[in-house]
Design an enzyme around this catalytic site. Structure first.
Site, PDB file in Angstrom:
ATOM      1  N   TYR A 178      31.242  29.011  43.749  1.00 55.52           N
ATOM      2  CA  TYR A 178      30.189  27.963  44.067  1.00 55.52           C
ATOM      3  C   TYR A 178      29.242  28.655  44.092  1.00 55.52           C
ATOM      4  O   TYR A 178      28.558  28.201  43.611  1.00 55.52           O
ATOM      5  CB  TYR A 178      31.164  27.392  45.050  1.00 55.52           C
ATOM      6  N   TYR A 186      35.442  43.120  44.531  1.00 47.11           N
ATOM      7  CA  TYR A 186      36.627  42.672  43.778  1.00 47.11           C
ATOM      8  C   TYR A 186      35.864  41.114  43.368  1.00 47.11           C
ATOM      9  O   TYR A 186      35.267  40.114  43.615  1.00 47.11           O
ATOM     10  CB  TYR A 186      37.779  42.030  45.463  1.00 47.11           C
ATOM     11  N   LYS A 189      37.629  46.567  42.414  1.00 46.76           N
ATOM     12  CA  LYS A 189      39.458  45.591  41.030  1.00 46.76           C
ATOM     13  C   LYS A 189      38.113  44.550  40.954  1.00 46.76           C
ATOM     14  O   LYS A 189      37.214  43.783  40.885  1.00 46.76           O
ATOM     15  CB  LYS A 189      40.046  44.711  42.991  1.00 46.76           C
ATOM     16  N   ARG A 241      36.731  32.850  38.347  1.00 41.33           N
ATOM     17  CA  ARG A 241      37.017  32.183  39.443  1.00 41.33           C
ATOM     18  C   ARG A 241      36.102  31.796  40.246  1.00 41.33           C
ATOM     19  O   ARG A 241      36.275  30.896  40.993  1.00 41.33           O
ATOM     20  CB  ARG A 241      38.393  32.732  40.220  1.00 41.33           C
ATOM     21  N   THR A 246      43.279  35.936  47.516  1.00 43.68           N
ATOM     22  CA  THR A 246      42.780  35.305  46.802  1.00 43.68           C
ATOM     23  C   THR A 246      44.651  34.665  46.007  1.00 43.68           C
ATOM     24  O   THR A 246      44.723  33.661  46.379  1.00 43.68           O
ATOM     25  CB  THR A 246      42.378  35.415  45.699  1.00 43.68           C
ATOM     26  N   THR A 247      45.119  35.660  46.194  1.00 42.40           N
ATOM     27  CA  THR A 247      46.838  35.087  45.059  1.00 42.40           C
ATOM     28  C   THR A 247      47.239  34.664  46.116  1.00 42.40           C
ATOM     29  O   THR A 247      48.052  34.063  46.599  1.00 42.40           O
ATOM     30  CB  THR A 247      47.304  36.509  44.660  1.00 42.40           C
ATOM     31  N   ILE A 260      45.826  45.939  40.345  1.00 42.54           N
ATOM     32  CA  ILE A 260      46.010  44.976  41.779  1.00 42.54           C
ATOM     33  C   ILE A 260      46.933  43.419  41.371  1.00 42.54           C
ATOM     34  O   ILE A 260      46.161  42.575  40.482  1.00 42.54           O
ATOM     35  CB  ILE A 260      45.440  44.524  42.477  1.00 42.54           C
TER      36      ILE A 260
END
Length: 292
Positions: free
Chosen positions: A107, A133, A161, A138, A44-45, A203
């Site tokens: 979402y 994860y 994670k 988010r 995502t980063t 991470i």
């Protein structure tokens, strides 16, 4: 298998918005030299939400190529449609990746049973170890410890994670999932405490611009030298926090560009560059952390 300081790698773009593979290679070399323990490519980063499927796969493959066996590469394969995550898994089979990291679907807020079936489907289509994860801040969905425990019974699902920042979950996960299940922090501000409480690493977003410090800190922590690790962590703490002064990876890409790690700090819409008011905040944090 997965431990220590793992970077949630940014994806650099040229001024025209295309992926900058020259800067990507520079980033990989930077992390190898700094002692980073692993790279997550297009998590995502890495702005996975705005890359096409073709770009996503190419960035992962090129990261593996640039790493050249010097550092393990974990592919981000998360999506909010199960078929898309499965597609990434299929396309990246036999690519040389060490594992896959899949964020909870964002979402659409699946139930716990939906999350279980989502990850089960991904695991069945991949030939590498899988990392769950969970980042409810988010995604608007929380992967409960009981569901993690069910998933941990699937042979290829080996790690979590956890970016909840809730350190009380570590003992719960350990109790439900056993000693062999790998627990990694996804929250830099609590990452050291996470390892102190029984986790195996982090991470990290901060790792993008403070790679050696993060590698040194995690090495000390995993050796049980928490007092020495805490000295490093205290110096980085303001940076940990202010790299989220605006939505990540906006601040960290600006910082990486300022340090010369990438040629440009651009992002893809709907993300925009770091605001003028936030730049002094991030710059001050970099100075206090002694990285710039």
């Amino acid at each position: 298998m997965f431990s220590g300081s793992i970077v949630a790698l940014i994806t650099p773009f040229n001024l025209d918005g295309e992926v900058d593979y020259v800067s990507l290679k520079k980033l990989v070399d930077y992390h190898v030299e700094a002692g980073t323990d692993g790279i997550v490519a297009v998590g995502t980063t890495g702005e996975s939400a705005t890359l096409t499927v073709e770009e996503h796969v190419k960035v992962v493959v090129k990261t593996v190529e640039f790493a050249d066996g010097r550092i393990p590469v974990i592919a981000g394969t998360g999506a909010n449609a199960t078929h898309e995550s499965v597609t990434f898994s299929r396309l990246l089979n036999n690519s040389g990746i060490a594992g896959c990291l899949s964020v909870t679907p964002y979402y659409n807020k699946p139930t716990q049973e939906g999350l279980f079936q989502h990850y089960k489907a991904i695991a069945e289509e991949s030939d590498v170890p899988q990392i769950l994860y969970n980042v409810p801040g988010r995604t608007a969905v929380d992967l409960f410890p009981e569901t993690v425990a069910r998933l941990s019974e699937i042979e290829s699902i080996v790690a979590l994670k956890d970016a909840t920042g809730d350190l009380s979950r570590i003992a719960k996960h350990r109790e439900l999932c056993g000693e062999d299940f790998i627990l990694l922090s996804g929250d830099d501000s609590t990452g050291l405490d996470f390892v102190k409480a029984g986790g195996q690493g982090v991470i990290s977003v901060t790792n993008n611009i403070a790679a050696k410090d993060m590698a040194d800190m995690m090495k000390l922590a995993l050796e049980g030298n928490f007092d020495e690790a805490a000295v490093i962590n205290e110096r980085l703490m303001t940076l940990h926090k202010n790299l989220f002064v605006e939505s990540s990876p906006i601040p960290v890409k600006w910082a990486a560009h300022k340090m010369g790690l990438i040629a440009h700090g651009g992002l893809r819409l709907p993300l925009t560059e770091l605001s003028d008011s936030a730049r002094p905040v991030v710059a001050k944090s970099m100075t206090e952390a002694c990285i710039y």
